[in-house]
Scaffold this active site. Sequence first.
Site, PDB file in Angstrom:
ATOM      1  N   GLY A   1       0.790  -1.226   0.000  1.00  0.00           N
ATOM      2  CA  GLY A   1       0.000   0.000   0.000  1.00  0.00           C
ATOM      3  C   GLY A   1       0.822   1.276   0.000  1.00  0.00           C
ATOM      4  O   GLY A   1       0.275   2.360  -0.190  1.00  0.00           O
TER       5      GLY A   1
ATOM      6  N   CYS B   1     -27.341 -10.376 -15.727  1.00  0.00           N
ATOM      7  CA  CYS B   1     -26.837 -10.103 -17.072  1.00  0.00           C
ATOM      8  C   CYS B   1     -27.861 -10.604 -18.097  1.00  0.00           C
ATOM      9  O   CYS B   1     -28.325 -11.739 -18.034  1.00  0.00           O
ATOM     10  CB  CYS B   1     -25.496 -10.797 -17.288  1.00  0.00           C
ATOM     11  SG  CYS B   1     -24.906 -10.689 -19.007  1.00  0.00           S
TER      12      CYS B   1
ATOM     13  N   CYS C   1     -25.880 -13.607 -20.211  1.00  0.00           N
ATOM     14  CA  CYS C   1     -25.476 -14.888 -19.624  1.00  0.00           C
ATOM     15  C   CYS C   1     -26.221 -15.221 -18.338  1.00  0.00           C
ATOM     16  O   CYS C   1     -26.022 -16.285 -17.755  1.00  0.00           O
ATOM     17  CB  CYS C   1     -23.974 -14.917 -19.373  1.00  0.00           C
ATOM     18  SG  CYS C   1     -23.468 -14.008 -17.907  1.00  0.00           S
TER      19      CYS C   1
ATOM     20  N   CYS D   1     -22.684  -8.131 -18.606  1.00  0.00           N
ATOM     21  CA  CYS D   1     -21.449  -8.197 -17.829  1.00  0.00           C
ATOM     22  C   CYS D   1     -20.424  -7.233 -18.408  1.00  0.00           C
ATOM     23  O   CYS D   1     -20.225  -7.195 -19.624  1.00  0.00           O
ATOM     24  CB  CYS D   1     -20.838  -9.598 -17.897  1.00  0.00           C
ATOM     25  SG  CYS D   1     -21.801 -10.868 -17.086  1.00  0.00           S
TER      26      CYS D   1
ATOM     27  N   CYS E   1     -18.448 -13.321 -19.397  1.00  0.00           N
ATOM     28  CA  CYS E   1     -19.767 -13.453 -20.006  1.00  0.00           C
ATOM     29  C   CYS E   1     -19.725 -14.461 -21.163  1.00  0.00           C
ATOM     30  O   CYS E   1     -20.578 -15.361 -21.244  1.00  0.00           O
ATOM     31  CB  CYS E   1     -20.219 -12.084 -20.508  1.00  0.00           C
ATOM     32  SG  CYS E   1     -21.991 -11.963 -20.815  1.00  0.00           S
TER      33      CYS E   1
END
Lengths: 286, 252
Positions: free
Chosen positions: A29, A238, A241, A263, A269
């Site tokens: 970080g 979605c 899909c 997606c 997808c």
Amino acid sequence: MSEYNFAYLDEQTKRMIRRAILKALAIPGYQVPFASREMPMPYGWGTGGVQLTAACLTPDDRLKVIDQGADDTTNAVSIRKFFQRTAGVTVTTATTDATLIQTRHRIPETPLTQGQILVYQVPIPEPLRFLEPRETETRKMHELEEYGLMHVKLYEDIARHGQIATSYAYPVKVEGRYVMDPSPIPKFDNPKLSDSPAIQLFGAGREQRIYALPPHTHVVSLDFDDHPFRATKADHACDLCGADASYLDEVVTDDAGGRMFVCSDTDFCTARVAAGHKGRLAAEAA
Amino acid sequence: MTAPILSVQHLERRYGARIGCTDVSFDLWPGEVLGIVGESGSGKSTLLSCLAGHQRPDAGTVTYDGRDVLAMAETERRRLARTEWAYVHQHARDGLRMGVSAGANVGERLMAVGQRHYGDIRAAAVDWLDRVEIAEDRVDDRPSAFSGGMQQRLQIARNLVTGPRLVFMDEPTGGLDVSVQARLLDLLRGLVRDMGLSVVIVTHDLAVVRLLADRLMVMKSGRVVEQGLTDQVLDDPQHAYTQLLVSSVLQV
Ligand SMILES: Nc1ncnc2c1ncn2[C@@H]1O[C@H](COP(=O)(O)OP(=O)(O)O)[C@@H](O)[C@H]1O
Ligand SMILES: [Mg+2]
């Protein structure tokens, strides 16, 4: 191509970047400065990410490049071509197949695995920048763990919108120490940052910073007790899909206000559709 | 017997060859208001910023609550600065975040010390706005929409919200209209009394110290030329410079 060094950058530059990466991995970080090089593309195109990728690639790697989840946008295509040309590496669109994935704005839906590297393109690495423009002061704030300002931003969000409206680049705390900007990924992706088996590298070219999350790093999204963090997405499945837990893009389909949700991760997808999953508009779209 | 909350010995700050302030010594007792007066350039702001740790003195000691401030780690000094100390700047813009709402300005110190409940932070902000006579419905406005006097009151609220013990003020009424000044002074006097604050207040305005300060320190060319109880110093000044100040011969 012969006029380029492998992956474009010269060996000395790659060594310098690798040293910065190692330091970044050692201090999760923490933003490590590095001497960013001119790349043959504009800054907005992810030169920080490209330099990280160049420093990490080996001839055996299989590279995937995504932009907003898609492999076929101009940005993704040109970065992929760039490394095909300069490193001759194999490229792929399959998340499971890739050894190194460079991304802008998304984390793939398919869980990453040990041995994979995810490289993020970062426009503004400093999460405190928007309220504290002085670099000397933000560095001091990181050093002394003075992170109250991050909550001032979240407070403003709630005061103005009734909830935390920040939906991209949602700030996180890494291993209880450094506050980090995860790049403009949707906050839906934030939980995937934590405890990932993959190595996650973040590169900001213009601002010359590299930071990192080594595998299995604990990452927490900042919030208030009475306004806890939520990884939200559009409340739909979605339309192609049928996935109900993936991040969706809203697509306008005609002039009459028709729209569909699909997606944002095209590889995810496509693979689901190929496996026989069907969404609301699967037949029409087929 | 109580001990001083702030004890200063032989403090000196130079700017190259020029003296900012030199050989300043005093004790501030809990609940006491010390006024520092003197003409422009006499070293008041330099002294105050050395006390608050914004500048490092070249010599001398500063002891807060028995602790050596100059030997303290920066983390510790900055922690004190947002908990037990407060600093009110002459120009409110220097002490406010102009880019966020009044509520966020007041709430910042609470969040800085780890408060993580939005509802509580907001309630404390509204309460403090009320205490400095800013209407609750201004809580989401930015300070840039406030008048000078309101900005200064907001800065005071932002500083006092964590219940500090020691407050530094640099010309808090400077640059305000006379009627606005009077209202602010009233407010300050009430807060100082109610909260039992220990205060070091810098001003060139003798009316301000007359109203607020228990004790006075008069500075000239970086040095303390006279100190004592406010009424004593103002009514019976000993040093020639103080006599000039009080008789208003000097345009300060
Ligand atoms: N940053 C600085 N650099 C150089 N000289 C300074 C600086 N700040 C103040 N001084 C000088 O120090 C002296 C005291 O100034 P200051 O503390 O600002 O006085 P006051 O607040 O009483 O007006 C003056 O001679 C001033 O010119
Ligand atoms: Mg001054």
